[in-house]
Design a protein around this motif. Structure first.
Motif, short mmCIF file in Angstrom:
data_model
loop_
_atom_site.label_atom_id
_atom_site.label_comp_id
_atom_site.label_asym_id
_atom_site.label_seq_id
_atom_site.Cartn_x
_atom_site.Cartn_y
_atom_site.Cartn_z
N ILE A 154 0.69 -1.27 0.14
CA ILE A 154 0.02 -0.23 -0.23
C ILE A 154 0.55 1.60 -0.20
O ILE A 154 0.06 1.84 -0.94
N TRP A 155 1.69 1.18 0.80
CA TRP A 155 2.70 2.19 0.81
C TRP A 155 3.28 2.41 -0.46
O TRP A 155 3.14 3.71 -1.02
N CYS A 156 3.85 1.47 -1.34
CA CYS A 156 4.39 1.73 -2.67
C CYS A 156 3.29 2.31 -3.81
O CYS A 156 3.19 3.00 -4.00
N ALA A 157 1.94 1.51 -3.74
CA ALA A 157 0.82 1.80 -4.16
C ALA A 157 0.50 3.56 -4.76
O ALA A 157 0.87 4.46 -4.83
N ARG B 239 1.03 9.69 -5.88
CA ARG B 239 0.81 10.76 -4.94
C ARG B 239 2.73 11.30 -5.47
O ARG B 239 2.03 12.68 -5.78
N TYR B 240 3.05 11.29 -6.04
CA TYR B 240 4.35 11.52 -6.69
C TYR B 240 4.65 11.34 -8.04
O TYR B 240 4.62 12.29 -8.45
N PHE B 241 3.95 10.38 -9.02
CA PHE B 241 4.37 10.36 -9.88
C PHE B 241 2.11 10.16 -11.44
O PHE B 241 3.08 9.92 -11.77
N THR C 97 6.50 9.24 11.31
CA THR C 97 6.40 8.44 9.86
C THR C 97 7.67 7.97 10.25
O THR C 97 8.07 6.36 10.04
N ASP C 98 8.61 8.04 11.18
CA ASP C 98 9.32 7.30 11.86
C ASP C 98 10.81 6.59 10.67
O ASP C 98 10.42 5.32 11.00
N SER C 99 10.12 7.35 10.03
CA SER C 99 10.82 6.83 8.44
C SER C 99 12.19 7.60 8.08
O SER C 99 12.89 8.45 8.40
N ARG C 100 12.91 6.67 7.32
CA ARG C 100 14.28 7.13 6.35
C ARG C 100 14.20 8.48 5.06
O ARG C 100 15.01 8.17 4.72
N SER C 101 13.17 7.12 4.61
CA SER C 101 12.43 8.03 3.49
C SER C 101 11.73 9.17 2.94
O SER C 101 11.34 10.16 3.91
N PHE C 102 11.97 9.96 2.41
CA PHE C 102 11.92 11.24 1.70
C PHE C 102 10.14 11.09 1.34
O PHE C 102 9.28 12.50 0.52
N ILE C 103 10.06 10.16 0.66
CA ILE C 103 8.17 10.08 -0.18
C ILE C 103 8.05 9.06 1.20
O ILE C 103 7.00 8.09 0.53
N SER C 104 7.31 8.83 2.18
CA SER C 104 6.93 8.65 3.25
C SER C 104 5.34 8.25 4.05
O SER C 104 5.22 8.54 4.27
N GLU D 96 10.63 -1.62 -15.88
CA GLU D 96 11.43 -1.01 -16.72
C GLU D 96 10.86 -0.03 -17.05
O GLU D 96 11.14 1.45 -17.07
N GLU D 97 9.25 -0.20 -17.56
CA GLU D 97 8.76 1.22 -17.99
C GLU D 97 8.37 2.45 -17.04
O GLU D 97 8.57 3.12 -17.44
N ILE D 98 8.22 1.41 -15.86
CA ILE D 98 8.11 2.38 -15.09
C ILE D 98 8.98 3.19 -14.13
O ILE D 98 8.94 4.82 -13.95
N TYR D 99 9.91 2.59 -14.53
CA TYR D 99 11.28 3.45 -14.27
C TYR D 99 12.13 4.55 -15.20
O TYR D 99 12.25 4.87 -14.65
N GLN D 100 11.29 3.78 -15.90
CA GLN D 100 11.92 4.75 -17.12
C GLN D 100 10.80 6.31 -17.02
O GLN D 100 11.70 7.63 -17.42
N LYS D 101 9.64 6.37 -17.10
CA LYS D 101 8.35 7.32 -16.62
C LYS D 101 9.34 7.85 -15.20
O LYS D 101 9.35 9.24 -15.18
N THR D 102 9.19 6.87 -14.23
CA THR D 102 9.43 8.38 -13.04
C THR D 102 10.81 9.15 -12.93
O THR D 102 11.31 10.09 -11.94
N THR D 103 12.08 7.72 -13.53
CA THR D 103 12.92 8.98 -13.83
C THR D 103 12.76 10.02 -14.56
O THR D 103 14.04 10.71 -14.41
#
Length: 468
Positions: A102-105, A110-112, A410-417, A124-131
């Motif tokens: 769910i977090w990844c979804a 929200r970001y892409f 968040t208690d997180s180390r991630s900037f997209i959490s 690979e398609e999503i990798y290229q699009k997000t990059t």
């Protein structure tokens, strides 16, 4: 069968959907406990790719990848972020029921603005699009916080930290205010071989010659004030993996301190006495300096010692335990109450199965005109998923007013959490909607609006005195 992200995620009733979209969704975020690195916020580099955004420092994902037998090279090893991402993408569809799915979804949406499920075939398609999007939109660390409407974050630093990046950040005009939390754990772990060397560092940065337990406390308080003067923080944080209250005398603590400084082995009872004295004395200092005391309770650190030796600490080998009893923490709060020096306190028990007993304890120490003086913290670490959040609402509303909660972190180390705040808010509104539709709450829309906005933002802002 639905194969796209659903904007009504976790919203199973009409009232809950209305409450979330109308009131909770627009609220800004205060993330009062996280593990972001201040140097990264200061340098504000653009991300390399989605692999870096997702997998750099994220021990939640690392643990999941290990369960599927993925080689460490593709987790914390030397493989490129592209290849690590592909390895992770292959297992993501198999994480059914796991919050990582769910977090990844949420993060893809929200970001892409990607609402299709990630899998090996489209990875690979999503990798290229997000990059492309990362570079076109210049997705830096600060961009992620501003995009998520984060008005304040509190990182976590050791008392010996010079706060150089926090000092630099205070001089910049930023959408997100950045402060730090004061975490003195290394001064509490008197039985470790590193204790004496740590005190040398503390003495150097504080300017206080440390030759006793009392002077060590003076050094810590000097740093406590430095942290506050530097960032305006009111946040402290103590991690107590195991804690048994043990009575002590000042003379006994000074002798235990002397032995710890000399690396002389200590008995379990001596360690308990020292930790009791340490937590009590630090709480007194939090109280007189206007800090909130946060107690993170019941971590079982470094369970897999082989994994820790191979990869390092805080890399996914920690677990939860119940070695820290309600009675012992209760005695700490009791002694502070007797002395008239109990600070505002947030309890974070990691053992979610005992959440009700901790809620009862917190309510037992609320008095003296301070709203929610001692309260239960957000469900964290292994509990920060829909089931853990829902369990806490249902268990604790019976015992401690949900409306007084300082909400999610968040208690997180991630900037997209930050979508973890969104998940929490969705579960909150769905829970409230169920109560309303069952006829268990009928005070009207204005009253429930205030509850939602308080829990999502205002309570934390007021409780910590952030002034956001």
């Amino acid at each position: 069968m639905n194969t796209k992200f659903n904007e009504e995620l976790f919203l199973t009733n009409e009232t809950g959907r209305m409450l979330y979209h109308k009131y909770a969704e627009p609220m800004p975020i205060i993330d009062y406990h996280c593990h972001l690195q201040p140097v990264e916020i200061y340098e504000n580099k653009e991300f390399e790719d989605l692999g870096e955004m997702w997998l750099r420092g994220d021990h939640y994902k690392w643990r999941a990848m290990r369960t599927f037998g993925i080689a460490e090279e593709y987790i914390t090893g030397s493989a490129s972020y592209h290849d690590k991402y592909l390895a992770f993408a292959e297992i993501l569809p198999k994480l059914v029921g796991n919050p990582i799915y769910i977090w990844c979804a949420l993060e893809l949406k929200r970001y892409f603005d990607i609402d299709e499920p990630l899998c090996a075939e489209n990875a690979e398609e999503i990798y290229q699009k997000t990059t492309r999007m990362i570079h076109e939109k210049h997705m830096t660390r600060r961009w992620c916080m501003e995009h998520s409407n984060v008005r304040l974050v509190s990182t976590t630093e050791d008392p010996v930290d010079d706060l150089r990046y926090h000092i630099a950040l205070q001089k910049e005009e930023m959408f997100t205010r950045v402060i730090t939390a004061f975490r003195p754990d290394k001064a509490m772990f008197v039985g470790l071989e590193s204790f004496s060397a740590y005190l040398e560092k503390l003495a150097q940065v504080s300017g206080v010659a440390i030759d006793s337990f009392a002077t060590m406390l003076d050094a810590l308080e000097a740093r406590l004030r430095f942290f506050q003067q530097t960032t305006g923080t009111t946040v402290s944080d103590d991690g107590i993996p195991h804690f048994t209250w043990a009575d002590y005398t000042d003379a006994e603590i000074e002798e235990i301190f002397r032995k710890g400084r000399a690396n002389i082995p200590l008995t379990d009872h001596e360690v308990d006495q020292y930790q009791s004295a340490f937590l009590y004395e630090m709480a007194r200092r939090y109280n007189r300096n206007g800090y909130v005391m946060q107690l993170h309770i019941g971590t079982y650190l470094d369970a897999n010692t082989t994994g820790v030796q191979r990869v390092g600490q805080s890399t996914g080998f920690d677990c939860a335990d119940d070695q820290c009893s309600v009675t012992s923490v209760g005695e700490l709060l009791n002694r502070l109450t007797i002395a008239g020096e109990l600070p505002k306190t947030i309890l974070y028990p990691l053992d979610g199965t005992k959440i009700e007993t901790w809620a009862i304890l917190a309510a037992g120490f609320c008095d003296n005109g301070t709203k929610a003086k001692v309260q239960l913290g957000a469900p964290w670490w292994f509990n920060d998923q829909a089931f853990g959040i829902q369990r806490q609402f249902e268990a604790c509303a019976n015992l401690y007013p949900v409306s007084l909660s300082v909400g999610m972190l968040t208690d997180s180390r991630s900037f997209i959490s930050y979508p973890r705040h969104e998940l929490y808010r969705r579960v909150l509104c769905n829970y409230l909607g169920q109560l309303i539709e069952r006829g268990e709450y009928f005070s009207g829309e204005e009253a429930i609006r205030q509850v939602i906005e308080d829990v999502c933002f205002r309570n934390a802002n007021e409780f910590f005195g952030f002034g956001v």
